[in-house]
Design a protein around this motif. Sequence first.
Motif, mmCIF file in Angstrom:
data_model
loop_
_atom_site.group_PDB
_atom_site.id
_atom_site.type_symbol
_atom_site.label_atom_id
_atom_site.label_comp_id
_atom_site.label_asym_id
_atom_site.label_seq_id
_atom_site.Cartn_x
_atom_site.Cartn_y
_atom_site.Cartn_z
ATOM 1 N N ILE A 25 52.637 36.728 55.264
ATOM 2 C CA ILE A 25 51.794 37.835 55.707
ATOM 3 C C ILE A 25 50.562 37.863 54.823
ATOM 4 O O ILE A 25 50.657 37.904 53.604
ATOM 5 C CB ILE A 25 52.546 39.170 55.600
ATOM 6 N N SER A 26 49.393 37.828 55.419
ATOM 7 C CA SER A 26 48.156 37.837 54.654
ATOM 8 C C SER A 26 47.547 39.230 54.685
ATOM 9 O O SER A 26 47.532 39.889 55.713
ATOM 10 C CB SER A 26 47.157 36.839 55.236
ATOM 11 N N HIS A 27 47.051 39.669 53.550
ATOM 12 C CA HIS A 27 46.317 40.927 53.485
ATOM 13 C C HIS A 27 44.845 40.709 53.801
ATOM 14 O O HIS A 27 44.064 41.651 53.806
ATOM 15 C CB HIS A 27 46.442 41.555 52.092
ATOM 16 N N LYS A 28 44.468 39.438 54.051
ATOM 17 C CA LYS A 28 43.096 39.052 54.377
ATOM 18 C C LYS A 28 42.107 39.521 53.307
ATOM 19 O O LYS A 28 41.003 39.922 53.595
ATOM 20 C CB LYS A 28 42.708 39.551 55.758
ATOM 21 N N MET A 29 42.557 39.464 52.064
ATOM 22 C CA MET A 29 41.690 39.760 50.932
ATOM 23 C C MET A 29 41.659 38.507 50.063
ATOM 24 O O MET A 29 42.696 37.918 49.790
ATOM 25 C CB MET A 29 42.234 40.924 50.100
ATOM 26 N N THR A 30 40.494 38.095 49.659
ATOM 27 C CA THR A 30 40.398 36.931 48.799
ATOM 28 C C THR A 30 39.783 37.318 47.469
ATOM 29 O O THR A 30 39.067 38.307 47.357
ATOM 30 C CB THR A 30 39.547 35.816 49.446
ATOM 31 N N ALA A 31 40.106 36.505 46.476
ATOM 32 C CA ALA A 31 39.538 36.689 45.145
ATOM 33 C C ALA A 31 39.059 35.333 44.652
ATOM 34 O O ALA A 31 39.718 34.316 44.888
ATOM 35 C CB ALA A 31 40.585 37.255 44.191
ATOM 36 N N MET A 32 37.928 35.302 43.986
ATOM 37 C CA MET A 32 37.429 34.076 43.384
ATOM 38 C C MET A 32 38.320 33.738 42.190
ATOM 39 O O MET A 32 38.809 34.623 41.502
ATOM 40 C CB MET A 32 35.981 34.242 42.911
ATOM 41 N N VAL A 33 38.522 32.450 41.971
ATOM 42 C CA VAL A 33 39.267 31.987 40.804
ATOM 43 C C VAL A 33 38.226 31.730 39.714
ATOM 44 O O VAL A 33 37.525 30.724 39.752
ATOM 45 C CB VAL A 33 40.077 30.714 41.115
ATOM 46 N N PRO A 34 38.102 32.636 38.750
ATOM 47 C CA PRO A 34 37.011 32.532 37.775
ATOM 48 C C PRO A 34 37.144 31.354 36.822
ATOM 49 O O PRO A 34 36.149 30.940 36.224
ATOM 50 C CB PRO A 34 37.078 33.860 37.010
ATOM 51 N N PHE A 35 38.333 30.760 36.713
ATOM 52 C CA PHE A 35 38.514 29.622 35.816
ATOM 53 C C PHE A 35 38.467 28.292 36.567
ATOM 54 O O PHE A 35 38.768 27.243 36.003
ATOM 55 C CB PHE A 35 39.814 29.760 35.004
ATOM 56 N N TYR A 36 38.058 28.300 37.839
ATOM 57 C CA TYR A 36 37.946 27.072 38.630
ATOM 58 C C TYR A 36 36.985 26.095 37.951
ATOM 59 O O TYR A 36 35.848 26.450 37.622
ATOM 60 C CB TYR A 36 37.464 27.383 40.056
#
Length: 187
Positions: free
Chosen positions: A147-158
């Motif tokens: 189940i996706s909440h359709k919220m994304t977050a950037m991975v700051p350590f990418y």
Amino acid sequence: SLIIQNSASGCLLDIYLWKNFELSFEMKYLLDDTQEGYRSLGILFGAWNLESYYMFEIATKKVSPYDLYVKPHVRLYGTWEPVNFDRVGTCNLKQPFRVKIRVMNGLVVFYVDGKQMYEWILPDQIDLRYGRVEPDQSDAKKKREVISHKMTAMVPFYNQYGKVGLRADWGQGATVKDFQVKSLSGI
């Protein structure tokens, strides 16, 4: 040798920060009866701290056949985001094997005993979803729906410099020998 066991948060090597690198070691799963389900060991990298890092988990079933799985994760501010759970081969639980991951410009390549087994393109953002990614027993490539909440977050350590380390969940573990990390920045 080093025993990694019951370290849910993990442990990080504090001396150096790594970006493009090769990490290798010899490992053997602990064979005690306290472990349930899968035996596993996580390789941590790109870590800011024990709450934010990439983890490449290597797992096998407790019973024969000893299928070998990889389970890449992103841990961001203490929240886990499993990316995949794929069968990549088998292993002999009674024998140690050599593990190597090569991280270069956002690509992770995983080797066992010198043989390439898996590639993972590091995500630069994650879906903050609820659920687990597990192999579907009828088709190892087909994943259970989540189940996706359709919220994304950037991975700051990418693709940034970070610490490396190891982790084993409660009831999991392995013996690790000849742990080595070398820079690939000159390549």
